[in-house]
Design a protein around this motif. Structure first.
Motif, PDB file in Angstrom:
ATOM      1  N   ALA A 433       7.268 -42.217   1.807  1.00 33.73           N
ATOM      2  CA  ALA A 433       6.335 -41.520   2.405  1.00 33.73           C
ATOM      3  C   ALA A 433       5.136 -41.259   1.022  1.00 33.73           C
ATOM      4  CB  ALA A 433       7.833 -40.075   1.621  1.00 33.73           C
ATOM      5  N   GLN A 434       5.466 -42.701  -0.391  1.00 30.54           N
ATOM      6  CA  GLN A 434       4.153 -42.719  -1.123  1.00 30.54           C
ATOM      7  C   GLN A 434       3.617 -44.009  -0.417  1.00 30.54           C
ATOM      8  OE1 GLN A 434       4.991 -42.504  -4.615  1.00 30.54           O
ATOM      9  NE2 GLN A 434       6.094 -41.327  -4.308  1.00 30.54           N
ATOM     10  N   LYS A 435       3.490 -45.105   0.219  1.00 37.11           N
ATOM     11  CA  LYS A 435       2.596 -46.016   1.373  1.00 37.11           C
ATOM     12  C   LYS A 435       1.625 -44.510   1.962  1.00 37.11           C
ATOM     13  CE  LYS A 435       5.872 -49.003   2.095  1.00 37.11           C
ATOM     14  NZ  LYS A 435       5.063 -50.116   1.009  1.00 37.11           N
ATOM     15  N   VAL A 436       2.173 -43.500   2.778  1.00 36.53           N
ATOM     16  CA  VAL A 436       1.653 -41.867   3.297  1.00 36.53           C
ATOM     17  C   VAL A 436       0.647 -41.306   3.082  1.00 36.53           C
ATOM     18  CG1 VAL A 436       2.015 -41.305   5.665  1.00 36.53           C
ATOM     19  CG2 VAL A 436       3.027 -42.995   5.887  1.00 36.53           C
ATOM     20  N   GLY A 437       1.698 -41.274   1.736  1.00 33.76           N
ATOM     21  CA  GLY A 437       1.031 -39.730   0.990  1.00 33.76           C
ATOM     22  C   GLY A 437       1.825 -38.964   0.946  1.00 33.76           C
ATOM     23  N   LEU A 438       2.079 -38.148  -0.007  1.00 31.31           N
ATOM     24  CA  LEU A 438       2.828 -37.178   0.325  1.00 31.31           C
ATOM     25  C   LEU A 438       2.641 -35.587   0.694  1.00 31.31           C
ATOM     26  CD1 LEU A 438       5.089 -36.916  -3.484  1.00 31.31           C
ATOM     27  CD2 LEU A 438       6.135 -37.363  -0.956  1.00 31.31           C
ATOM     28  N   SER A 439       0.862 -36.237   1.058  1.00 35.59           N
ATOM     29  CA  SER A 439      -0.174 -34.560   1.415  1.00 35.59           C
ATOM     30  C   SER A 439      -0.232 -34.547   2.492  1.00 35.59           C
ATOM     31  CB  SER A 439      -1.187 -34.658   1.105  1.00 35.59           C
ATOM     32  OG  SER A 439      -1.905 -35.338   1.151  1.00 35.59           O
ATOM     33  N   LYS A 440       0.267 -36.064   3.178  1.00 35.74           N
ATOM     34  CA  LYS A 440       0.389 -36.233   4.810  1.00 35.74           C
ATOM     35  C   LYS A 440       1.925 -35.595   5.145  1.00 35.74           C
ATOM     36  CE  LYS A 440      -3.442 -39.178   4.793  1.00 35.74           C
ATOM     37  NZ  LYS A 440      -4.111 -40.506   4.508  1.00 35.74           N
ATOM     38  N   VAL A 441       2.596 -36.146   4.765  1.00 37.39           N
ATOM     39  CA  VAL A 441       4.023 -35.694   5.047  1.00 37.39           C
ATOM     40  C   VAL A 441       4.067 -34.614   5.090  1.00 37.39           C
ATOM     41  CG1 VAL A 441       6.579 -35.651   3.849  1.00 37.39           C
ATOM     42  CG2 VAL A 441       5.284 -37.599   3.795  1.00 37.39           C
ATOM     43  N   ALA A 442       3.955 -33.140   3.765  1.00 36.00           N
ATOM     44  CA  ALA A 442       3.934 -31.720   4.002  1.00 36.00           C
ATOM     45  C   ALA A 442       3.022 -31.326   5.478  1.00 36.00           C
ATOM     46  CB  ALA A 442       2.945 -31.687   3.148  1.00 36.00           C
ATOM     47  N   LYS A 443       1.742 -32.098   5.237  1.00 34.30           N
ATOM     48  CA  LYS A 443       0.355 -32.198   6.841  1.00 34.30           C
ATOM     49  C   LYS A 443       1.462 -32.353   8.260  1.00 34.30           C
ATOM     50  CE  LYS A 443      -3.485 -32.714   9.353  1.00 34.30           C
ATOM     51  NZ  LYS A 443      -4.741 -33.793   8.720  1.00 34.30           N
ATOM     52  N   ALA A 444       2.691 -33.110   8.063  1.00 34.38           N
ATOM     53  CA  ALA A 444       3.213 -33.030   8.817  1.00 34.38           C
ATOM     54  C   ALA A 444       3.983 -32.625   9.551  1.00 34.38           C
ATOM     55  CB  ALA A 444       3.580 -34.467   8.949  1.00 34.38           C
ATOM     56  N   ALA A 445       5.361 -31.463   8.359  1.00 37.72           N
ATOM     57  CA  ALA A 445       5.851 -30.737   8.889  1.00 37.72           C
ATOM     58  C   ALA A 445       5.346 -29.753   8.880  1.00 37.72           C
ATOM     59  CB  ALA A 445       6.969 -30.955   7.224  1.00 37.72           C
ATOM     60  N   GLU A 446       3.896 -28.478   8.786  1.00 40.73           N
ATOM     61  CA  GLU A 446       3.254 -27.779   8.816  1.00 40.73           C
ATOM     62  C   GLU A 446       2.894 -27.992  10.265  1.00 40.73           C
ATOM     63  OE1 GLU A 446       0.417 -27.630   5.442  1.00 40.73           O
ATOM     64  OE2 GLU A 446       1.999 -27.756   4.323  1.00 40.73           O
ATOM     65  N   ALA A 447       2.699 -28.969  10.631  1.00 39.03           N
ATOM     66  CA  ALA A 447       2.290 -29.318  11.745  1.00 39.03           C
ATOM     67  C   ALA A 447       3.599 -28.696  12.945  1.00 39.03           C
ATOM     68  CB  ALA A 447       1.378 -30.516  12.599  1.00 39.03           C
ATOM     69  N   GLN A 458       8.373 -28.570  -3.720  1.00 38.17           N
ATOM     70  CA  GLN A 458       8.959 -29.506  -2.875  1.00 38.17           C
ATOM     71  C   GLN A 458       7.839 -30.604  -3.242  1.00 38.17           C
ATOM     72  OE1 GLN A 458      10.421 -26.465  -1.754  1.00 38.17           O
ATOM     73  NE2 GLN A 458      11.796 -26.407  -3.074  1.00 38.17           N
ATOM     74  N   LYS A 459       6.850 -30.164  -2.552  1.00 41.91           N
ATOM     75  CA  LYS A 459       6.106 -30.919  -1.708  1.00 41.91           C
ATOM     76  C   LYS A 459       5.132 -32.232  -2.458  1.00 41.91           C
ATOM     77  CE  LYS A 459       2.014 -28.298  -1.279  1.00 41.91           C
ATOM     78  NZ  LYS A 459       0.358 -27.609  -0.380  1.00 41.91           N
ATOM     79  N   ASP A 460       5.344 -32.263  -3.628  1.00 40.15           N
ATOM     80  CA  ASP A 460       4.598 -33.296  -4.725  1.00 40.15           C
ATOM     81  C   ASP A 460       5.065 -33.803  -5.578  1.00 40.15           C
ATOM     82  OD1 ASP A 460       2.004 -32.425  -4.152  1.00 40.15           O
ATOM     83  OD2 ASP A 460       1.835 -30.618  -5.475  1.00 40.15           O
ATOM     84  N   PHE A 461       6.801 -33.735  -4.946  1.00 41.63           N
ATOM     85  CA  PHE A 461       7.617 -34.518  -5.895  1.00 41.63           C
ATOM     86  C   PHE A 461       7.759 -36.297  -4.973  1.00 41.63           C
ATOM     87  CE2 PHE A 461       7.975 -30.708  -7.882  1.00 41.63           C
ATOM     88  CZ  PHE A 461       7.867 -30.895  -9.047  1.00 41.63           C
ATOM     89  N   PRO A 462       8.997 -37.216  -5.626  1.00 44.24           N
ATOM     90  CA  PRO A 462       9.107 -38.059  -4.362  1.00 44.24           C
ATOM     91  C   PRO A 462      10.218 -37.826  -3.947  1.00 44.24           C
ATOM     92  CG  PRO A 462       9.129 -38.336  -7.163  1.00 44.24           C
ATOM     93  CD  PRO A 462       8.526 -37.151  -7.050  1.00 44.24           C
ATOM     94  N   THR A 463      11.145 -37.054  -3.612  1.00 45.50           N
ATOM     95  CA  THR A 463      12.502 -36.983  -2.763  1.00 45.50           C
ATOM     96  C   THR A 463      12.031 -35.554  -1.938  1.00 45.50           C
ATOM     97  OG1 THR A 463      12.684 -35.021  -4.896  1.00 45.50           O
ATOM     98  CG2 THR A 463      13.585 -36.858  -5.679  1.00 45.50           C
ATOM     99  N   PHE A 464      10.808 -35.058  -2.126  1.00 44.13           N
ATOM    100  CA  PHE A 464      10.291 -34.273  -1.163  1.00 44.13           C
ATOM    101  C   PHE A 464      10.504 -34.696   1.169  1.00 44.13           C
ATOM    102  CE2 PHE A 464       6.270 -32.827   1.695  1.00 44.13           C
ATOM    103  CZ  PHE A 464       7.239 -31.537   2.168  1.00 44.13           C
ATOM    104  N   PRO A 465      10.325 -35.760   0.897  1.00 38.58           N
ATOM    105  CA  PRO A 465      10.750 -36.797   1.752  1.00 38.58           C
ATOM    106  C   PRO A 465      12.639 -36.941   2.436  1.00 38.58           C
ATOM    107  CG  PRO A 465      10.033 -38.725   0.385  1.00 38.58           C
ATOM    108  CD  PRO A 465       9.811 -36.922  -0.003  1.00 38.58           C
ATOM    109  N   LEU A 466      13.362 -36.672   1.283  1.00 45.79           N
ATOM    110  CA  LEU A 466      15.005 -36.221   1.585  1.00 45.79           C
ATOM    111  C   LEU A 466      15.138 -35.199   2.062  1.00 45.79           C
ATOM    112  CD1 LEU A 466      15.229 -39.265  -0.793  1.00 45.79           C
ATOM    113  CD2 LEU A 466      15.029 -39.222   1.650  1.00 45.79           C
ATOM    114  N   GLY A 467      13.963 -34.355   2.315  1.00 41.53           N
ATOM    115  CA  GLY A 467      14.960 -32.666   2.307  1.00 41.53           C
ATOM    116  C   GLY A 467      14.650 -31.712   1.470  1.00 41.53           C
TER     117      GLY A 467
END
Length: 716
Positions: A433-447, A458-467
């Motif tokens: 997630a740090q490599k890709v960018g947290l904002s893109k993780v959020a965008k993928a979830a919203e998609a 939660q989307k701006d915190f490093p633990t965001f991709p862990l659910g």
């Protein structure tokens, strides 16, 4: 003599005066009636209850009734009502119906005199008067001379302006027959289980007799049954007197057998949860509660009756009987090709708890959120062979303290995304997630359909991709359906069509929106297949077909998940507690995603997919597996898919053989490797410190600390 003449003249004057006064009174009365006639038009609106038709809610086949809402009435035209039924009602209710002017003078005088004198109010109303009283608005049901006079005037006007056939049709559709049935069609179904067109003479006579005392004759027993039989005979005799039938026909009639009185369709169990979701979606689509209760709608839902039962069985059969009532289970299944929610489990009984576990309850997603991070990476140029940090812990600049794997287990400093997914490696997904960018993780979830407001905190915190975000079972089933549909997302919905009382049908479909490329979906699916074949989700394996999925366990196991799919169906199972304590079940102890949730999922999907064709997932892009397939696969391995390293087309009967029969072209495995134990084991202590606002956002009000745990069964 003169006095006699004076007396006679006096009497004549008195009579003359009396006649004049009487004439004036008659003229005044006539004038008053004329004024009343002029000032009493036929109302231009009807009573809501008079024309209201309740709505019928069906399972997805459009034939099996799921529930009824509102007034039980189905209006029919007069030509659909057999003549014998019409004659039976007329014979006993108003035998001069076709000859009178809408009122019965004798009956009306008797009724008005009783009302004026205060004696018992008697009937005497014609069919037209009864219709006026029960059909038009502006006429109360109070027993008064004023109301009766107004009723008479309107009845006379209706008789002058409407044909008798219209009056009789409205009457037969308006009157209450008992058993909750309004109108002759609903009555025919309620008493005899047939449409009105199928009623015979004996049945017609019974329904005509019911009008007098609908509650008493609805399901008569004892003395009431004797009274019902006497009333039925009265109707038969009346039909003979009016010539509707002859004496020979009457003698051949027998008292009809009544259908068993059915209780109103119960909304306990799962039906209450269904109705709540149907009503909510109808409201969102512009249908008011009044439309639902009185609009005569035919609502076809997306729910499959067989699969709804399968969902309930999967939960009840999988959980021990002594499971605490505080442990709640949600299940939802979505068709990837349509977005239709075909089944769900909302709770034990809607009558006991109206808050459902599948739609309304939102709990931390845990590691079932990781596939969205994987999709974000694949969409942005990373491949399955991308290497990420698998050792524990990982240090991130924005976090005060390092983030560990479950049990602080390490998997190597450079593992690919397939192994990271298979073993649910926390550090790997934080790194990714740090490599890709947290904002893109959020965008993928919203998609994939996860609402933006549910991940905003939660989307701006490093633990965001862990659910750390909270989601519902329906949202996760819908989100994973995006992968099953090769990257196309369709919004989850519960209504297929609505047909109004005029027969106009409005269909509901979800437009497909591309969330990810086909290759992204195929690669993410391939990684999730390895979770089931040899990772943290082996308990969900279906041995006749391919499955992809992901386990999830929140911190302290306050919520546990398994979400998985075949090409035809996506399903999510979660378990949690209202008090956010550890989910514990007798015989299992503290749960994790790979335990009971995976077993419930498998129980449901085994039944849901029975008889369905076996379909393969699209093949993933080629990637160099390195040494990952030597470890942590519990015998599954990449080559379970066939000698081509994962091409789904080579799979036989859902599961391929081993390799191609030759030696591995890459040589032997390295001499050192990560432990083969999956990472889905509960930590001995909280994996993340709490309270650091720069490390993790405040948990939801109904949640505990962020998820970092994926827990498979510990090795024997």
């Amino acid at each position: 003599m003169r006095d006699g003449r004076k007396k006679r003249r006096s009497r004549r004057r008195l009579l003359h005066r009396f006649l004049i006064a009487g004439g004036i009174a008659v003229l005044a009365l006539a004038g008053m009636v004329a004024v009343a006639w002029a000032l009493t038009p036929i109302p231009d609106s009807t009573q809501k209850l008079a024309t209201a038709q309740g709505s019928l809610i069906y399972y997805r086949d459009g034939k099996t009734v799921l529930a009824r809402q509102g007034v039980n009435r189905k209006s029919v035209s007069l030509d659909q009502v057999p003549k014998v039924v019409q004659d039976a009602v007329i014979s006993v209710e108003n035998r001069t119906f076709y000859q009178d002017q809408g009122v019965s003078l004798q009956g009306t005088v008797r009724a008005m005199w009783s009302t004026v004198t205060g004696n018992q109010v008697q009937g005497g109303s014609t069919i037209t008067q009864q219709l006026v009283r029960n059909y038009y608005s502006g006429l109360s049901q109070e027993r008064s001379a004023t109301r009766k006079f107004k009723e008479i005037l309107i009845a006379l006007k209706v008789d002058q302006s409407k044909p008798k056939s219209w009056v009789l049709e409205q009457y037969l559709n308006t009157i209450y027959f008992g058993r909750g049935a309004y109108g002759i069609q609903a009555a025919a179904q309620a008493y005899f289980g047939k449409d009105v067109g199928g009623l015979d003479t004996s049945e017609a006579a019974y329904l005509a007799g019911v009008i007098q005392q609908p509650s008493r004759f609805a399901s008569p027993q004892g003395a009431d049954l004797d009274a019902a039989k006497a009333r039925w005979q009265t109707v038969v005799n009346a039909m003979v007197r009016t010539g509707a039938i002859d004496q020979t026909q009457a003698s051949g009639l027998t008292f009809p057998k009544l259908a068993k009185l059915k209780n109103p369709l119960s909304l306990n169990g799962q039906k209450g949860y269904i109705l709540a979701q149907v009503r909510a979606e109808l409201n969102r689509n512009g249908y008011s509660d009044e439309d639902i209760q009185q609009g005569g709608l035919k609502i076809t839902t997306t729910f499959d009756k067989r699969l709804m039962a399968a969902a309930a069985r999967a939960v009840s059969d999988s959980l021990p009987q002594d499971t605490s009532d505080k442990v709640r289970t949600g299940l939802a299944a979505v068709d990837p090709g349509t977005g239709e929610v075909v089944a769900f489990y909302g709770g034990k009984d809607y009558a006991v708890n109206q808050y459902d576990n599948a739609f309304s309850a939102k709990v931390q997603a845990g590691s079932t959120f990781k596939p969205y991070t994987l999709a974000a990476a694949l969409e942005n140029g990373y491949g399955l062979d991308t290497r990420v940090q698998g050792n524990s812990p990982i240090r991130v600049a924005s976090a005060k303290q390092p983030i560990p794997n479950a049990g602080d287990q390490s998997f190597g400093s450079a593992i690919d995304l397939v192994e990271a997914t298979r073993n649910s490696v926390n550090t790997a997904f934080v790194d990714l997630a740090q490599k890709v960018g947290l904002s893109k993780v959020a965008k993928a979830a919203e998609a994939a359909g996860i609402p933006a407001d549910q991940i905003a905190r939660q989307k701006d915190f490093p633990t965001f991709p862990l659910g750390t975000a909270s989601v519902s079972a329906v949202q996760q089933a819908s989100g994973f359906a995006t992968f099953a549909a090769e990257g196309v997302h369709r919004q989850a919905h519960v209504i297929r069509s609505v047909t109004d009382a005029q027969g106009k049908t409005r269909k509901f479909t979800a437009e497909g929106v591309r969330a990810y490329s086909r290759q992204t979906a195929a690669d993410a699916t391939y990684a999730m297949q390895q979770v089931v074949e040899g990772g943290t989700g082996t308990a969900a394996r279906l041995y006749d077909r391919p499955v992809a999925g992901k386990t999830g366990t929140s911190d302290s196991a306050s919520s546990v998940w398994f979400v998985g799919f075949t090409p035809q169906l996506s399903a999510a199972v979660n378990m949690f507690r209202d008090d956010n304590k550890t989910v514990s079940v007798p015989g299992y102890g503290a749960l994790y995603g790979g335990s009971l949730p995976a077993r419930v999922w498998r129980a449901f999907m085994t039944e849901a997919m029975a008889g369905k064709p076996v379909k393969d997932f699209p093949p993933p892009s080629s990637y160099n597996q390195g040494y990952d397939d030597w470890y942590g696969d519990n015998g599954g391995g990449w080559d379970q898919n066939g000698g081509n390293g994962g091409n789904g087309q080579d799979r036989q009967n859902g599961w391929g053989g081993g390799g191609d029969g030759g030696g591995d072209p890459r040589g032997g495995p390295p001499t050192t490797a990560p432990s083969p134990q999956p990472s889905d084991t509960p930590p001995t202590s909280d994996p993340l410190p709490t309270g650091g606002p720069d490390q993790s956002p405040p948990p939801d009000s109904d949640q505990t600390t962020p998820d970092l745990v994926e827990t498979p069964p510990p090795p024997a």
